[in-house]
Design a protein around this motif. Structure first.
Motif, mmCIF file in Angstrom:
data_model
loop_
_atom_site.group_PDB
_atom_site.id
_atom_site.type_symbol
_atom_site.label_atom_id
_atom_site.label_comp_id
_atom_site.label_asym_id
_atom_site.label_seq_id
_atom_site.Cartn_x
_atom_site.Cartn_y
_atom_site.Cartn_z
ATOM 1 N N CYS A 236 53.793 58.831 19.793
ATOM 2 C CA CYS A 236 53.879 57.569 20.526
ATOM 3 C C CYS A 236 53.428 57.748 21.974
ATOM 4 N N VAL A 237 52.841 56.669 22.516
ATOM 5 C CA VAL A 237 52.357 56.644 23.895
ATOM 6 C C VAL A 237 53.010 55.469 24.596
ATOM 7 N N ILE A 238 53.608 55.729 25.760
ATOM 8 C CA ILE A 238 54.145 54.654 26.587
ATOM 9 C C ILE A 238 53.530 54.790 27.977
ATOM 10 N N LEU A 239 52.676 53.827 28.336
ATOM 11 C CA LEU A 239 52.127 53.775 29.688
ATOM 12 C C LEU A 239 53.063 52.907 30.511
ATOM 13 N N ASP A 240 53.901 53.555 31.283
ATOM 14 C CA ASP A 240 55.001 52.889 31.987
ATOM 15 C C ASP A 240 54.744 52.750 33.480
ATOM 16 N N VAL A 241 53.716 52.003 33.838
ATOM 17 C CA VAL A 241 53.491 51.768 35.265
ATOM 18 C C VAL A 241 54.518 50.787 35.816
ATOM 19 N N CYS A 242 55.175 50.056 34.939
ATOM 20 C CA CYS A 242 56.336 49.256 35.304
ATOM 21 C C CYS A 242 57.316 49.335 34.135
ATOM 22 N N ALA A 243 58.367 48.557 34.174
ATOM 23 C CA ALA A 243 59.487 48.735 33.256
ATOM 24 C C ALA A 243 59.112 48.578 31.781
ATOM 25 N N VAL A 244 59.624 49.512 30.977
ATOM 26 C CA VAL A 244 59.603 49.424 29.518
ATOM 27 C C VAL A 244 61.052 49.578 29.076
ATOM 28 N N THR A 245 61.549 48.581 28.365
ATOM 29 C CA THR A 245 62.916 48.603 27.868
ATOM 30 C C THR A 245 62.885 48.520 26.353
ATOM 31 N N ILE A 246 63.550 49.475 25.698
ATOM 32 C CA ILE A 246 63.618 49.514 24.237
ATOM 33 C C ILE A 246 65.088 49.402 23.858
ATOM 34 N N GLY A 247 65.430 48.329 23.123
ATOM 35 C CA GLY A 247 66.809 48.050 22.769
ATOM 36 C C GLY A 247 67.368 48.988 21.719
ATOM 37 N N ALA A 248 68.695 49.012 21.635
ATOM 38 C CA ALA A 248 69.436 49.887 20.724
ATOM 39 C C ALA A 248 68.991 49.712 19.277
ATOM 40 N N LYS A 249 68.987 50.830 18.559
ATOM 41 C CA LYS A 249 68.722 50.887 17.112
ATOM 42 C C LYS A 249 67.301 50.475 16.726
ATOM 43 N N THR A 250 66.399 50.408 17.693
ATOM 44 C CA THR A 250 65.003 50.092 17.383
ATOM 45 C C THR A 250 64.336 51.317 16.774
ATOM 46 N N GLN A 251 63.466 51.071 15.792
ATOM 47 C CA GLN A 251 62.725 52.138 15.124
ATOM 48 C C GLN A 251 61.228 51.906 15.338
ATOM 49 N N ILE A 252 60.551 52.942 15.803
ATOM 50 C CA ILE A 252 59.135 52.833 16.154
ATOM 51 C C ILE A 252 58.361 53.892 15.377
#
Length: 182
Positions: A88-104
């Protein structure tokens, strides 16, 4: 008061990614990724400890399988029990929020980074970002792509390979390129 490029970046304003402070932050994230990704066979507790070093906030029971790639790390908040599969790739130049129990799923890209549409502004090498919010108990299929500014509601499903260009309502299933409610 004049904002620094880092403050502009986090606020979603135009900023210069070549600013020395931001370059240093990217290099620090790269060194963290080297350590994290080299520990692919490590115990869960060790990986969780490393995640808490490199990301903004990490809930209990989070599993992120290496390799995992970020821009800065400090703009990422991951809720309890979240699972990200390999690559997985997250380009986080600003906020990234991933909620509980999420599956990616594997190979998912979450991209807050964006570029000006005006070619004259883009030629100045300025960038900006728009935050991404992923709700709780979301399932994102492998190789999906989430573009800047997206909000995904709780309990939503994003099909494998989908390109998410718009917000996804809570409980909806979206598929395709561009992703549409099914």
């Amino acid at each position: 008061m004049t904002l620094t490029n880092k403050q502009k970046m986090i606020a979603g304003e135009l900023y210069d990614a070549g600013d020395p402070e931001l370059v240093a932050d990217v290099m620090a994230a790269a060194k963290w990724m080297d350590r994290y990704n080299a520990r692919i066979g490590a115990e869960r507790d060790e990986l969780l400890g490393l995640l808490r070093e490199g990301l903004g906030a990490v809930g209990d029971g989070v599993i992120i399988r290496p390799p995992f790639h970020i821009d800065y790390g400090y703009n990422i908040t991951v809720g309890e029990g979240v699972f990200l599969n390999y690559g997985c790739v997250i380009l986080d130049v600003c906020a990234v929020t991933i909620g509980a129990k999420t599956q990616i799923g594997p190979g998912v890209q979450i991209l807050t980074a964006d570029h000006p549409r005006d070619p004259a502004v883009r030629a100045q090498m300025l960038e900006f970002g728009r935050p991404i919010v992923i709700g709780a108990n979301v399932w994102i299929g492998g190789a999906a792509l989430l573009l800047p500014g997206i909000t995904v509601g709780d309990d939503a499903i994003i099909g494998a390979g989908s390109v998410v260009t718009r917000d996804v309502p809570a409980g909806a299933t979206v598929v395709g390129n561009p992703a549409r409610v099914r």
